[in-house]
Design a protein around this motif. Structure first.
Motif, PDB file in Angstrom:
ATOM      1  N   ALA A 149     117.940  52.557  98.835  1.00 13.33           N
ATOM      2  CA  ALA A 149     117.576  53.148 100.125  1.00 13.33           C
ATOM      3  C   ALA A 149     118.533  54.262 100.535  1.00 13.33           C
ATOM      4  O   ALA A 149     118.220  55.053 101.401  1.00 13.33           O
ATOM      5  CB  ALA A 149     117.543  52.067 101.201  1.00 13.33           C
ATOM      6  N   GLN A 150     119.718  54.297  99.927  1.00 11.89           N
ATOM      7  CA  GLN A 150     120.685  55.324 100.285  1.00 11.89           C
ATOM      8  C   GLN A 150     120.468  56.622  99.517  1.00 11.89           C
ATOM      9  O   GLN A 150     120.993  57.651  99.897  1.00 11.89           O
ATOM     10  CB  GLN A 150     122.106  54.820 100.039  1.00 11.89           C
ATOM     11  N   CYS A 151     119.702  56.561  98.447  1.00  8.92           N
ATOM     12  CA  CYS A 151     119.460  57.761  97.662  1.00  8.92           C
ATOM     13  C   CYS A 151     118.750  58.799  98.516  1.00  8.92           C
ATOM     14  O   CYS A 151     117.826  58.494  99.248  1.00  8.92           O
ATOM     15  CB  CYS A 151     118.623  57.436  96.429  1.00  8.92           C
ATOM     16  N   GLY A 152     119.182  60.023  98.422  1.00 10.11           N
ATOM     17  CA  GLY A 152     118.565  61.098  99.170  1.00 10.11           C
ATOM     18  C   GLY A 152     119.119  61.302 100.561  1.00 10.11           C
ATOM     19  O   GLY A 152     118.647  62.162 101.283  1.00 10.11           O
ATOM     20  N   LEU A 153     120.128  60.532 100.961  1.00  9.11           N
ATOM     21  CA  LEU A 153     120.759  60.719 102.261  1.00  9.11           C
ATOM     22  C   LEU A 153     122.169  61.238 102.083  1.00  9.11           C
ATOM     23  O   LEU A 153     122.880  60.845 101.169  1.00  9.11           O
ATOM     24  CB  LEU A 153     120.830  59.392 103.032  1.00  9.11           C
ATOM     25  N   THR A 154     122.561  62.124 102.982  1.00  2.96           N
ATOM     26  CA  THR A 154     123.946  62.563 102.999  1.00  2.96           C
ATOM     27  C   THR A 154     124.791  61.470 103.636  1.00  2.96           C
ATOM     28  O   THR A 154     124.263  60.534 104.259  1.00  2.96           O
ATOM     29  CB  THR A 154     124.115  63.863 103.810  1.00  2.96           C
ATOM     30  N   ALA A 155     126.101  61.587 103.523  1.00  4.00           N
ATOM     31  CA  ALA A 155     126.997  60.605 104.145  1.00  4.00           C
ATOM     32  C   ALA A 155     126.780  60.557 105.655  1.00  4.00           C
ATOM     33  O   ALA A 155     126.738  59.473 106.251  1.00  4.00           O
ATOM     34  CB  ALA A 155     128.446  60.939 103.815  1.00  4.00           C
ATOM     35  N   ALA A 156     126.610  61.710 106.278  1.00  7.14           N
ATOM     36  CA  ALA A 156     126.385  61.752 107.731  1.00  7.14           C
ATOM     37  C   ALA A 156     125.067  61.083 108.100  1.00  7.14           C
ATOM     38  O   ALA A 156     124.976  60.377 109.110  1.00  7.14           O
ATOM     39  CB  ALA A 156     126.407  63.193 108.224  1.00  7.14           C
ATOM     40  N   GLN A 157     124.031  61.270 107.281  1.00  2.00           N
ATOM     41  CA  GLN A 157     122.743  60.634 107.554  1.00  2.00           C
ATOM     42  C   GLN A 157     122.833  59.124 107.382  1.00  2.00           C
ATOM     43  O   GLN A 157     122.260  58.369 108.170  1.00  2.00           O
ATOM     44  CB  GLN A 157     121.659  61.222 106.647  1.00  2.00           C
ATOM     45  N   ARG A 158     123.571  58.658 106.369  1.00  2.00           N
ATOM     46  CA  ARG A 158     123.772  57.219 106.191  1.00  2.00           C
ATOM     47  C   ARG A 158     124.513  56.636 107.390  1.00  2.00           C
ATOM     48  O   ARG A 158     124.157  55.573 107.898  1.00  2.00           O
ATOM     49  CB  ARG A 158     124.532  56.928 104.897  1.00  2.00           C
ATOM     50  N   ASP A 159     125.550  57.350 107.854  1.00  2.00           N
ATOM     51  CA  ASP A 159     126.304  56.886 109.022  1.00  2.00           C
ATOM     52  C   ASP A 159     125.418  56.817 110.257  1.00  2.00           C
ATOM     53  O   ASP A 159     125.494  55.861 111.035  1.00  2.00           O
ATOM     54  CB  ASP A 159     127.499  57.799 109.293  1.00  2.00           C
ATOM     55  N   LEU A 160     124.574  57.816 110.445  1.00  2.00           N
ATOM     56  CA  LEU A 160     123.665  57.839 111.595  1.00  2.00           C
ATOM     57  C   LEU A 160     122.678  56.677 111.519  1.00  2.00           C
ATOM     58  O   LEU A 160     122.471  55.963 112.508  1.00  2.00           O
ATOM     59  CB  LEU A 160     122.915  59.172 111.665  1.00  2.00           C
ATOM     60  N   LEU A 161     122.084  56.468 110.362  1.00  2.79           N
ATOM     61  CA  LEU A 161     121.127  55.380 110.201  1.00  2.79           C
ATOM     62  C   LEU A 161     121.804  54.030 110.443  1.00  2.79           C
ATOM     63  O   LEU A 161     121.256  53.166 111.131  1.00  2.79           O
ATOM     64  CB  LEU A 161     120.489  55.426 108.806  1.00  2.79           C
ATOM     65  N   LYS A 162     123.002  53.870 109.921  1.00  2.00           N
ATOM     66  CA  LYS A 162     123.756  52.632 110.123  1.00  2.00           C
ATOM     67  C   LYS A 162     124.053  52.416 111.604  1.00  2.00           C
ATOM     68  O   LYS A 162     123.928  51.305 112.120  1.00  2.00           O
ATOM     69  CB  LYS A 162     125.056  52.696 109.312  1.00  2.00           C
ATOM     70  N   PHE A 163     124.432  53.485 112.315  1.00  4.41           N
ATOM     71  CA  PHE A 163     124.699  53.380 113.745  1.00  4.41           C
ATOM     72  C   PHE A 163     123.439  52.961 114.502  1.00  4.41           C
ATOM     73  O   PHE A 163     123.466  52.052 115.342  1.00  4.41           O
ATOM     74  CB  PHE A 163     125.235  54.694 114.319  1.00  4.41           C
ATOM     75  N   ILE A 164     122.314  53.616 114.216  1.00  5.72           N
ATOM     76  CA  ILE A 164     121.068  53.303 114.910  1.00  5.72           C
ATOM     77  C   ILE A 164     120.659  51.857 114.646  1.00  5.72           C
ATOM     78  O   ILE A 164     120.298  51.114 115.574  1.00  5.72           O
ATOM     79  CB  ILE A 164     119.939  54.274 114.504  1.00  5.72           C
ATOM     80  N   GLU A 165     120.733  51.427 113.389  1.00  9.12           N
ATOM     81  CA  GLU A 165     120.371  50.044 113.059  1.00  9.12           C
ATOM     82  C   GLU A 165     121.265  49.050 113.804  1.00  9.12           C
ATOM     83  O   GLU A 165     120.773  48.075 114.374  1.00  9.12           O
ATOM     84  CB  GLU A 165     120.486  49.807 111.553  1.00  9.12           C
ATOM     85  N   GLY A 166     122.562  49.305 113.801  1.00  7.96           N
ATOM     86  CA  GLY A 166     123.498  48.418 114.490  1.00  7.96           C
ATOM     87  C   GLY A 166     123.253  48.379 115.989  1.00  7.96           C
ATOM     88  O   GLY A 166     123.326  47.313 116.619  1.00  7.96           O
TER      89      GLY A 166
END
Length: 119
Positions: free
Chosen positions: A47-64
């Motif tokens: 699921a992390q493929c195709g995301l930048t580090a900033a996008q992964r951080d944003l998605l993680k923040f939103i999920e949390g």
């Protein structure tokens, strides 16, 4: 064969792999090691493929945030949560996640971000 532009996330991953395999001098071995590393990377975190580090951080923040509060954060809360001074760039970042199929949201409506594909 014409060269295609390299997306930023792939270029970032290529830099990581170049550092990881910098000691390999044989081209075939280098390519084989990169292919194997990519397979392992995709298997470990598809699921992390195709995301930048900033996008992964944003998605993680939103999920949390959704887990903690029961609803999605506002753009202002996202900006504060990921360390941005203004909410202007947040819309663009969320839009990139929409384009990658990770979230959906209703424009013009607060707290309307829905996770469609997680980390």
């Amino acid at each position: 064969m014409s060269a295609r532009p390299i997306p930023a996330d792939i270029f970032e991953r290529a830099e990581i792999l170049m550092d990881q395999f910098s000691a390999i001098t044989d081209d075939r071995e280098l390519i084989a090691q990169v292919i194997m590393a990519d397979r392992e990377y995709r298997a470990a975190a598809p699921a992390q493929c195709g995301l930048t580090a900033a996008q992964r951080d944003l998605l993680k923040f939103i999920e949390g945030y959704i887990v903690d509060h029961g609803h999605s954060p506002s753009f202002s809360e996202i900006a504060e949560g990921i360390g941005l001074k203004s909410k202007g760039p947040v819309h663009d970042m969320v839009q990139r996640l929409v384009e990658r199929g990770r979230v959906s949201f209703t424009p013009g409506r607060a707290r309307s971000i829905t996770i469609t594909a997680g980390m």
